[in-house]
Design an enzyme around this catalytic site. Structure first.
Site, PDB file in Angstrom:
ATOM      1  N   LYS A  66       9.740  45.843   6.780  1.00  0.00           N
ATOM      2  CA  LYS A  66      11.090  45.823   7.345  1.00  0.00           C
ATOM      3  C   LYS A  66      11.079  45.997   8.861  1.00  0.00           C
ATOM      4  O   LYS A  66      11.734  45.243   9.597  1.00  0.00           O
ATOM      5  CB  LYS A  66      11.925  46.919   6.674  1.00  0.00           C
ATOM      6  CG  LYS A  66      13.403  46.858   6.937  1.00  0.00           C
ATOM      7  CD  LYS A  66      14.167  47.728   5.956  1.00  0.00           C
ATOM      8  CE  LYS A  66      13.830  49.194   6.128  1.00  0.00           C
ATOM      9  NZ  LYS A  66      13.034  49.798   5.095  1.00  0.00           N
ATOM     10  N   THR A  68       8.456  45.552  10.888  1.00  0.00           N
ATOM     11  CA  THR A  68       7.740  44.397  11.439  1.00  0.00           C
ATOM     12  C   THR A  68       8.670  43.190  11.553  1.00  0.00           C
ATOM     13  O   THR A  68       8.682  42.485  12.572  1.00  0.00           O
ATOM     14  CB  THR A  68       6.528  44.049  10.550  1.00  0.00           C
ATOM     15  OG1 THR A  68       5.670  45.193  10.458  1.00  0.00           O
ATOM     16  CG2 THR A  68       5.745  42.875  11.115  1.00  0.00           C
ATOM     17  N   ARG A  89      14.096  53.446  14.666  1.00  0.00           N
ATOM     18  CA  ARG A  89      13.846  54.876  14.451  1.00  0.00           C
ATOM     19  C   ARG A  89      12.492  55.298  15.019  1.00  0.00           C
ATOM     20  O   ARG A  89      11.597  54.482  15.187  1.00  0.00           O
ATOM     21  CB  ARG A  89      13.866  55.186  12.950  1.00  0.00           C
ATOM     22  CG  ARG A  89      15.218  54.970  12.300  1.00  0.00           C
ATOM     23  CD  ARG A  89      15.136  55.094  10.799  1.00  0.00           C
ATOM     24  NE  ARG A  89      14.352  54.007  10.221  1.00  0.00           N
ATOM     25  CZ  ARG A  89      13.900  53.995   8.989  1.00  0.00           C
ATOM     26  NH1 ARG A  89      14.120  55.019   8.195  1.00  0.00           N
ATOM     27  NH2 ARG A  89      13.201  52.972   8.530  1.00  0.00           N
ATOM     28  N   LYS A 100       1.430  57.002   4.718  1.00  0.00           N
ATOM     29  CA  LYS A 100       2.422  55.933   4.851  1.00  0.00           C
ATOM     30  C   LYS A 100       2.223  55.117   6.125  1.00  0.00           C
ATOM     31  O   LYS A 100       2.423  53.924   6.173  1.00  0.00           O
ATOM     32  CB  LYS A 100       3.833  56.522   4.836  1.00  0.00           C
ATOM     33  CG  LYS A 100       4.939  55.471   4.971  1.00  0.00           C
ATOM     34  CD  LYS A 100       6.304  56.130   4.925  1.00  0.00           C
ATOM     35  CE  LYS A 100       7.414  55.098   5.081  1.00  0.00           C
ATOM     36  NZ  LYS A 100       7.421  54.454   6.399  1.00  0.00           N
ATOM     37  N   ALA A 268      16.004  58.666   4.666  1.00  0.00           N
ATOM     38  CA  ALA A 268      17.010  57.736   4.161  1.00  0.00           C
ATOM     39  C   ALA A 268      17.531  58.133   2.781  1.00  0.00           C
ATOM     40  O   ALA A 268      18.329  57.410   2.203  1.00  0.00           O
ATOM     41  CB  ALA A 268      16.448  56.325   4.103  1.00  0.00           C
ATOM     42  N   PHE A 296      14.361  52.514   3.669  1.00  0.00           N
ATOM     43  CA  PHE A 296      14.205  52.155   2.254  1.00  0.00           C
ATOM     44  C   PHE A 296      14.906  50.827   1.940  1.00  0.00           C
ATOM     45  O   PHE A 296      15.030  49.965   2.784  1.00  0.00           O
ATOM     46  CB  PHE A 296      14.689  53.285   1.352  1.00  0.00           C
ATOM     47  CG  PHE A 296      13.848  54.543   1.440  1.00  0.00           C
ATOM     48  CD1 PHE A 296      12.471  54.473   1.537  1.00  0.00           C
ATOM     49  CD2 PHE A 296      14.444  55.795   1.447  1.00  0.00           C
ATOM     50  CE1 PHE A 296      11.696  55.622   1.619  1.00  0.00           C
ATOM     51  CE2 PHE A 296      13.676  56.952   1.530  1.00  0.00           C
ATOM     52  CZ  PHE A 296      12.310  56.862   1.616  1.00  0.00           C
ATOM     53  N   PHE A 377       3.149  36.251   3.114  1.00  0.00           N
ATOM     54  CA  PHE A 377       1.749  36.665   3.073  1.00  0.00           C
ATOM     55  C   PHE A 377       0.882  35.457   2.752  1.00  0.00           C
ATOM     56  O   PHE A 377       1.344  34.492   2.122  1.00  0.00           O
ATOM     57  CB  PHE A 377       1.546  37.764   2.023  1.00  0.00           C
ATOM     58  CG  PHE A 377       2.069  39.103   2.452  1.00  0.00           C
ATOM     59  CD1 PHE A 377       1.212  40.107   2.873  1.00  0.00           C
ATOM     60  CD2 PHE A 377       3.439  39.360   2.452  1.00  0.00           C
ATOM     61  CE1 PHE A 377       1.697  41.334   3.275  1.00  0.00           C
ATOM     62  CE2 PHE A 377       3.923  40.581   2.855  1.00  0.00           C
ATOM     63  CZ  PHE A 377       3.059  41.575   3.265  1.00  0.00           C
ATOM     64  N   TRP A 405       4.082  38.765  11.465  1.00  0.00           N
ATOM     65  CA  TRP A 405       2.874  39.592  11.496  1.00  0.00           C
ATOM     66  C   TRP A 405       1.713  38.801  12.088  1.00  0.00           C
ATOM     67  O   TRP A 405       0.962  39.304  12.907  1.00  0.00           O
ATOM     68  CB  TRP A 405       2.529  40.062  10.073  1.00  0.00           C
ATOM     69  CG  TRP A 405       1.408  41.063  10.045  1.00  0.00           C
ATOM     70  CD1 TRP A 405       1.502  42.423  10.110  1.00  0.00           C
ATOM     71  CD2 TRP A 405       0.005  40.764   9.964  1.00  0.00           C
ATOM     72  NE1 TRP A 405       0.256  42.990  10.074  1.00  0.00           N
ATOM     73  CE2 TRP A 405      -0.692  42.000   9.990  1.00  0.00           C
ATOM     74  CE3 TRP A 405      -0.730  39.585   9.884  1.00  0.00           C
ATOM     75  CZ2 TRP A 405      -2.078  42.079   9.928  1.00  0.00           C
ATOM     76  CZ3 TRP A 405      -2.109  39.662   9.832  1.00  0.00           C
ATOM     77  CH2 TRP A 405      -2.775  40.898   9.841  1.00  0.00           C
TER      78      TRP A 405
END
Length: 552
Positions: A66, A68, A89, A100, A268, A296, A377, A405
């Site tokens: 999210k 990225t 954030r 994480k 969140a 999230f 991906f 990415w």
């Protein structure tokens, strides 16, 4: 393959003054933290309404990208010649050293300097930690010095905090060692991102609002059952002094030189999961387009952004970008983790209702324009991507591929173009509930309209808490539902798009300073623990060059 930190270190960043200049910020409106970071000392002014919210389907262990995607989208818009700014954030040190990871994106779509942002940055989280623990220290000192407020030691709800994953501190006892060492009582630690101070800072409009919210924080109840606040303890200004610099947003940049304002990072689930109101409104006052995100999936982060933050800040997104991945949808369809890289149309079709559920909520409940971003991906097949595109078309949602990415802004131009086109469409914002409704009705509205619950059950404890909240006159606040992020329901094992389930409300907690009611559904972890092999064990720093490795 190069790591994120290797990619970040290969890019020559622009001096932060040049980034500020792109936004029309003057040097005397900046407080520099070295060459590539600055705090912005400027009040938001009348602003654009071209706000884009990035959210996602329910998260999985694979990570949906999210942040990225948000960064890539901003870079894509910049490539199309738009004056754009991110509003994101701040990372917490706990997940950075845990498992994480940070919150600076990945691959060619990152904000930088990534080491600084993921570590101490400009000290905001340390200030929040200190402010939180100042309240604890004053509270315990008040007990020892005679307890003039007649605080019930067994009804103290304020906890200490630290910005680290440390399960050993979840439950502790303080005041041990004799009368000179304080009043013995049970206490515990939350991680800093879960502190109400974090939520207070992120929802405050200015210093005056910050002070009011600090004063309204309830820390305990007295022996008559009345609430005891920070205002009662007489520490409002002291706490605000600790937070005065942390209240100012931070300016950084993407690897491609796009402006990014990074500020605040509440959980969140226990909080609203968005960057600060000040940062978002400041970005909206200096850029033509603003990209922000919520934590999230859309059932938690986007719901709270729309029902809580948009009310407080008087803003609305023109477009909501819903990030999805082929592998996450297949996982929601029941495929094993080790098989997500394999083409499996059956699993994809079974998992598709998760995506469709979020699309319908955003369009039908909230009335916003939706663009689905397929974070691509290398293992995704054309057949799988086509299936997602077809599903989106049936729901009337635009779908665009995003390859940021691997390709940065260039890989996001398709998404950026789709978002810009969607922003030209009429847009409204409907809330899931009215603040004038009862606490029970507000919870039912979110549970049934957004989550798909068939029934909401309130425990006796929850009923007692709601009655106490009503007695205090705080029942007209928005609700902030704390549940698992992995499912629409309150059961993390119910993947896909469960409906008709029974949701149990265990308790309702008043957050007087933040200005919302936390609705507890299930066990919510406020102090994470470390894994068997946390990320910290793989990090190194060179003695001479101070080059850091292992930080993603």
């Amino acid at each position: 393959m190069r790591s994120d930190i290797e990619i970040a270190n290969s890019v020559t960043l622009q001096p932060i003054a040049q980034i500020a200049e792109k936004l029309g910020l003057k040097e005397d409106e900046l407080e520099f933290y070295g060459k590539y970071k600055a705090k912005i000392n400027k009040k938001p002014s009348p602003s654009t309404d071209n706000l884009v919210l990035v959210t996602a389907i329910n998260p999985t262990a694979f990570g949906e990208g999210k942040t990225t995607t948000s960064i890539g989208l901003a870079d894509g818009m910049a490539k199309l010649g738009k004056k754009v700014c991110l509003a994101l954030r701040e990372p917490s040190l706990g997940p950075v050293f845990g498992i994480k990871g940070g919150a600076t994106g990945g691959g060619m779509a990152q904000i930088a300097p990534m080491e600084d942002i993921n570590l101490h940055f400009t000290g905001d989280l340390h200030a929040i930690t200190t402010a939180n623990n100042l309240i604890s220290a004053i509270l315990d000192n008040h007990l020892m010095q005679g307890n003039e407020l007649n605080i019930d030691v067994d009804r103290i709800i304020w906890k200490r905090c630290m910005d680290m994953n440390d399960r050993a501190l979840r439950f502790i006892e303080v005041g041990l060692g004799g009368e000179k060492n304080g009043v013995p009582r049970k206490d515990g630690f939350n991680i800093t991102a879960a502190s109400e101070i974090m939520a207070v800072l992120c929802l405050s409009k200015d210093l005056a609002d910050l002070k009011k919210r600090i004063g309204d924080i309830i820390v305990a109840y007295d022996k008559k059952g009345d609430a005891v606040s920070c205002k009662d303890l007489g520490i409002v200004d002291a706490v605000a002094i600790v937070l005065k610099d942390a209240l100012k947003p931070n300016l950084v940049q993407t690897l491609e030189g796009t402006s990014a304002i990074v500020h605040g990072g509440p959980f969140a689930n226990i909080a609203h999961g968005c960057n600060s109101v000040i940062a978002t409104k400041l970005a909206m006052s200096v850029a033509d387009y603003v990209i922000t995100e919520a934590g999230f999936g859309a059932d938690l982060g986007a719901e709270k952004f729309l029902d809580i933050k948009c009310r407080v800040a008087d803003i609305r997104p023109k477009v909501v970008v819903l990030v999805a991945t082929v592998r996450a949808l297949k996982y929601n369809g029941g495929i094993k983790k080790e098989d997500v890289a394999k083409e499996d149309m059956e699993a994809l079709e079974k998992g598709m209702p998760n995506l469709i559920g979020h699309i319908r909520n955003l369009k039908n409940v909230y009335g916003v324009n939706v663009v689905v971003a397929v974070n691509k991906f290398i293992t995704d097949s054309e057949k799988e991507i086509k299936a997602i595109e077809d599903a989106c078309a049936k729901e009337g949602a635009t779908c665009a591929l995003c390859e940021c990415w691997a390709k940065g802004g260039e890989g996001s131009v398709e998404l950026a173009s789709a978002v810009l086109e969607a922003m030209e469409k009429p847009c409204t914002l409907n809330f899931a509930y009215s603040l004038d409704e009862s606490v029970e009705d507000k919870i039912n509205a979110v549970a049934k309209k957004v989550y798909g619950a068939g029934e909401v059950v309130f425990t006796d404890k929850a009923k007692e808490s709601i009655a106490a909240i009503r007695k205090l006159g705080k029942d007209k606040l928005p609700v902030c539902i704390a549940k698992t992020q992995y499912s629409f329901s309150d059961d993390m094992t119910k993947l896909g798009r469960p409906t008709g389930f029974t949701m149990t409300v265990r308790d309702v907690e008043l957050r007087g300073g933040a200005g919302f009611l936390v609705v507890v559904c299930g066990n919510i972890m406020l102090m994470p623990g470390l894994s068997k092999r946390p990320s910290a064990l793989g990090m190194t720093i060179d003695d001479e060059t101070q080059e850091i490795k292992g930080l993603f």
